[in-house]
Design an enzyme around this catalytic site. Sequence first.
Site, mmCIF file in Angstrom:
data_model
loop_
_atom_site.group_PDB
_atom_site.id
_atom_site.type_symbol
_atom_site.label_atom_id
_atom_site.label_comp_id
_atom_site.label_asym_id
_atom_site.label_seq_id
_atom_site.Cartn_x
_atom_site.Cartn_y
_atom_site.Cartn_z
ATOM 1 N N ALA A 236 -1.848 6.509 1.264
ATOM 2 C CA ALA A 236 -2.518 5.947 2.437
ATOM 3 C C ALA A 236 -2.690 6.998 3.535
ATOM 4 O O ALA A 236 -3.780 7.143 4.099
ATOM 5 C CB ALA A 236 -1.724 4.756 2.962
ATOM 6 N N VAL B 15 0.857 -1.179 0.000
ATOM 7 C CA VAL B 15 0.000 0.000 0.000
ATOM 8 C C VAL B 15 0.897 1.234 0.000
ATOM 9 O O VAL B 15 1.803 1.350 0.830
ATOM 10 C CB VAL B 15 -0.892 -0.012 1.266
ATOM 11 C CG1 VAL B 15 -1.778 1.217 1.301
ATOM 12 C CG2 VAL B 15 -1.717 -1.293 1.320
ATOM 13 N N CYS B 16 0.655 2.152 -0.916
ATOM 14 C CA CYS B 16 1.493 3.360 -1.014
ATOM 15 C C CYS B 16 1.325 4.239 0.222
ATOM 16 O O CYS B 16 0.208 4.628 0.577
ATOM 17 C CB CYS B 16 1.130 4.161 -2.252
ATOM 18 S SG CYS B 16 1.910 5.789 -2.252
ATOM 19 N N VAL B 17 2.440 4.594 0.837
ATOM 20 C CA VAL B 17 2.390 5.344 2.095
ATOM 21 C C VAL B 17 1.805 6.746 1.911
ATOM 22 O O VAL B 17 0.973 7.191 2.706
ATOM 23 C CB VAL B 17 3.786 5.395 2.776
ATOM 24 C CG1 VAL B 17 4.819 6.097 1.901
ATOM 25 C CG2 VAL B 17 3.696 6.072 4.129
#
Lengths: 132, 119
Positions: free
Chosen positions: B82, B77-79
């Site tokens: 997110a 999941v892209c930080v």
Amino acid sequence: MSEMNEFDEDVPEIVKRFMYVNRRAPYGTIYALECLEVVLIAAAFDQDVSVVFLDDGVCQLKKNQDTTGIGMKNFSKTYGALDDYDVEKIYVEKESLDARGLTAGDLVIPVEVMAADELREVMAQQDVIISS
Amino acid sequence: MKFAVLINEGPFTHQASDSAYRFTAAALAKGHEIYRVFFYNDGVYNSNRLSEPQTDDRNLVSLWSRLGRDHDIDLVVCVAAALRRGIKDEVLENGFRISGLGQLVEAGIQADRLIVFGD
């Protein structure tokens, strides 16, 4: 990269052609901003990167954007950083500019204007295309 | 073949995550390798364990989690995307991990094909 010879045991680095395709208006959805964030990160990898603007995506590069009325961050100046990151292949589809009454002179950065036919050929040569 | 998958939409509003899930499961069933599944844009919502759809509907968050566990898939999941959307470790479903966009680029480099699912 150093020259490879038969005694060189280093695994050669993979260099792929990555193309990022922007098709949407700069505001209204987050796609344009988040695509730009990917491109800026991608530039840190030693890959062959190009960025394309077509359809409403050409509006992302329009000069004199003013977002005060919609309360969103005007990120159009960030496209100017692409050059600092050595992202030099920036293509804009001619037909999309024409349809919106724009020319390359209306854009915040220098670009290569390309007809759809030509752009199609460049797209066909890519290894990875990320469109948003 | 070695595939990487990019998902740019959240569950339910768009079909992207459903299609990506079916593609991934089918590819695995055919013996292909999934190098990584990367969640970007609203796609990060696919990792929110607080998601609680009605019981007669599919639950994409648990489907991804189970597929990831059964096949040891790297679900990233892209930080940046997110954090914007309130997805943090506290709400992250098992099997997902939060990391940077570099993981997407690296997946594009390492996989034979990067398949994008979006609107």
